[in-house]
Write a protein that holds these residues in place. Structure first.
Motif, short mmCIF file in Angstrom:
data_model
loop_
_atom_site.label_atom_id
_atom_site.label_comp_id
_atom_site.label_asym_id
_atom_site.label_seq_id
_atom_site.Cartn_x
_atom_site.Cartn_y
_atom_site.Cartn_z
N ARG A 123 0.83 -1.21 0.00
CA ARG A 123 0.00 0.00 0.00
C ARG A 123 0.86 1.26 0.00
O ARG A 123 0.57 2.23 -0.71
N VAL A 124 1.92 1.24 0.78
CA VAL A 124 2.83 2.39 0.83
C VAL A 124 3.44 2.65 -0.54
O VAL A 124 3.48 3.79 -1.02
N MET A 125 3.93 1.59 -1.19
CA MET A 125 4.60 1.76 -2.48
C MET A 125 3.61 2.17 -3.58
O MET A 125 3.96 2.95 -4.47
N ALA A 126 2.38 1.66 -3.51
CA ALA A 126 1.37 2.03 -4.50
C ALA A 126 1.02 3.51 -4.38
O ALA A 126 0.93 4.23 -5.38
N LYS A 127 0.82 3.98 -3.16
CA LYS A 127 0.49 5.39 -2.95
C LYS A 127 1.65 6.29 -3.39
O LYS A 127 1.45 7.37 -3.93
N ARG A 128 2.86 5.81 -3.17
CA ARG A 128 4.03 6.58 -3.60
C ARG A 128 4.07 6.68 -5.12
O ARG A 128 4.37 7.74 -5.68
N ALA A 129 3.74 5.58 -5.81
CA ALA A 129 3.73 5.58 -7.28
C ALA A 129 2.66 6.51 -7.83
O ALA A 129 2.84 7.11 -8.89
#
Length: 504
Positions: free
Chosen positions: A256-262
């Motif tokens: 979830r963290v990496m998706a929001k960052r993308a």
């Protein structure tokens, strides 16, 4: 026929091994259903005399799905487990020494965690080799070696089992080709690739995946876990398609963290799609998405006699690819292309560029020009031939080496002019933002509106997969020769959406 007991023996052996990293380190393997399914599809199918049918298998999924631990476990399956054989040769293949050490170290950790395995196996860290040290057993004389593409020659090997870790990152086909062609003496050889995808449709991993998904060959198995092309980055259902371990031993919170960052940082979207969603996208986003280009493919075709077409020509300086591209005037844009490369350099350039020029020449997609340079007369005569067969309304060209083509036209009595007074109207095409912008826009629109169709020529596919764009302050776009991902430069050559590959 299927021997389910054989696959079960593999599963049972793995589940007696211990996991060596992560939160579950020290615990026995507990294979999940998706892992068991792959093992069953690889080890269960047999022929009429009971030999395993599968010879090549691909397991492609996103990162952090336990690929290295599974690879290490399968190495032990073939070295000392139920798939072991007398004097077996087991190899792990990696793209560099550091990566080779990752799989080797995982195998060593599993051995150290098992007193039973320590009785049978001897580890030599300096050469990344493990030998079966006990005689009188089925696995007598067997060995495991961790190979890297950086090491010297691999000829003379006779592998019974090979696992290639992260083939997507391979810089050339040398190690892969040696290993694939060295298993012929084995009764039941198996070549296994565990990797995330590569964005290039002509990369050997992409070819393996496509073959495994589309072929009816029982010797080939492919399990691909990937999100749908162009899915929403925050769609958790899509995450599961590429991450079967998500919410299990793959952290959902980190995902979830990496998706929001993308989503916040568009520059990181391509990396997220490739590594976390296992989509076939470049880390440098191309002008045309692979899914859009693939959707434009139609069966190979020929233009009708006297059909009106436009041409675009991009001559190489001397030795690299020269391309002549045609697009139909009517019925949308049906695109065909002819490519040339010096016959004497095809083998060297296949290795240099990591592109299958050798195969494409045999298949007729690439014309092998005699010698070590491309003679412009060959291209000039091809243009004259096309003008005799079709109604060629005009040809856009890059000025590079065009003078030599024009001299051949004169020798052949063929008149080319920038007006309609000759046999062929020719128009020079500039390489700057202003000249390029209309062609880039027209090409993109034609693909996205389904107005452009192409015959799936693998060289054209390679061009599209590696075409990046740059933009000036006024919003004009041109293809950026410095940012193509496999070191080519590509040029648009016609406002009708035709485009060609240029020289390095």
């Amino acid at each position: 026929m299927r021997d389910t007991a054989r696959a079960q023996r593999v599963i049972d052996f793995i589940q007696k091994l211990k996991i060596t990293i992560g939160d579950d380190a020290g615990k026995f393997f507990h294979l999940r259903g998706w892992q068991k399914s792959f093992i069953e599809d690889v080890y269960s199918p047999i022929n009429e005399i009971g030999n395993r049918l599968v010879r090549r298998a691909v397991f492609s999924l996103a990162r952090k799905q336990g690929k290295t631990e599974l690879a290490a476990a399968l190495i032990l399956v073939h070295l000392i487990g139920p798939e072991a054989e007398l004097n077996g040769e087991i190899y792990s293949a990696a793209n560099d020494r550091a990566q080779a050490g990752i799989v080797f170290n995982a195998v060593v950790r599993m051995i150290k965690a098992s007193p039973t395995l320590q009785k049978y196996l001897e580890v030599t860290v300096s050469t990344k080799t493990i030998h079966v040290k006990t005689s009188g057993i089925k696995a007598e004389g067997s060995k495991f070696i961790a190979l890297s593409a950086e090491a010297g020659t691999k000829h003379g090997l006779n592998p019974s089992f090979v696992v290639y870790d992260e083939l997507a990152q391979a810089r050339n086909r040398d190690l892969l080709s040696v290993l694939l062609t060295s298993q012929g003496a084995r009764k039941e050889p198996l070549f296994l690739t565990i990797s995330t995808q590569n964005n290039d449709p002509t990369h050997p991993l992409s070819e393996m995946i496509d073959d495994g998904l589309n072929s009816s060959d029982p010797s080939v198995v492919c399990h691909l876990y990937a999100a749908d092309d162009d899915c929403e980055l925050l769609d958790e259902a899509q995450w599961l398609k590429a991450n079967p371990a998500l919410g299990d031993f793959r952290s959902l919170d980190e995902m979830r963290v990496m998706a929001k960052r993308a989503v916040r940082l568009p520059s990181e979207e391509a990396e997220f799609r490739l590594l976390y969603l296992n989509q076939r996208v470049s880390l440098h986003a191309p002008l045309i998405a692979n899914s859009d280009w693939k959707a434009a493919t139609i069966d190979p075709f020929e233009y009708a006699d006297k059909e009106p077409i436009y041409l675009g020509l991009d001559m190489s300086k001397t030795t690299d690819l020269t391309a002549l591209v045609a697009t139909s005037v009517n019925d949308g844009s049906r695109v065909k292309a002819w490519y040339w490369k010096p016959e004497g350099l095809i083998e060297d350039h296949t290795r240099r560029d990591r592109a299958r020029y050798d195969l494409w020449a045999k298949q007729g997609h690439l014309i092998a020009a005699p010698g070590r340079v491309i003679n412009p007369r060959l291209i000039a005569k091809k243009i004259i031939e096309l003008c005799g067969k079709y109604d060629v309304r005009g040809m856009a060209y890059d000025r590079n080496r065009m003078a030599e083509v024009l001299r051949t036209f004169d020798d052949e009595g063929f008149v080319a002019a920038e007006d309609t007074s000759g046999h062929l109207r020719i128009v020079p095409w500039g390489q700057g933002f202003v000249g390029f912008a209309p062609a880039v826009n027209a090409f993109e629109i034609a693909v996205l509106t389904n107005d452009l169709k192409h015959d799936g020529n693998p060289l054209t596919n390679m061009c599209v997969a590696n075409a990046m764009v740059d933009q000036d302050a006024a919003g004009n776009r041109k293809l950026d020769k410095k940012r193509v991902s496999v070191s080519y430069r590509w040029r648009c050559s016609s406002g009708n959406g035709t485009w060609t590959e240029g020289a390095r």
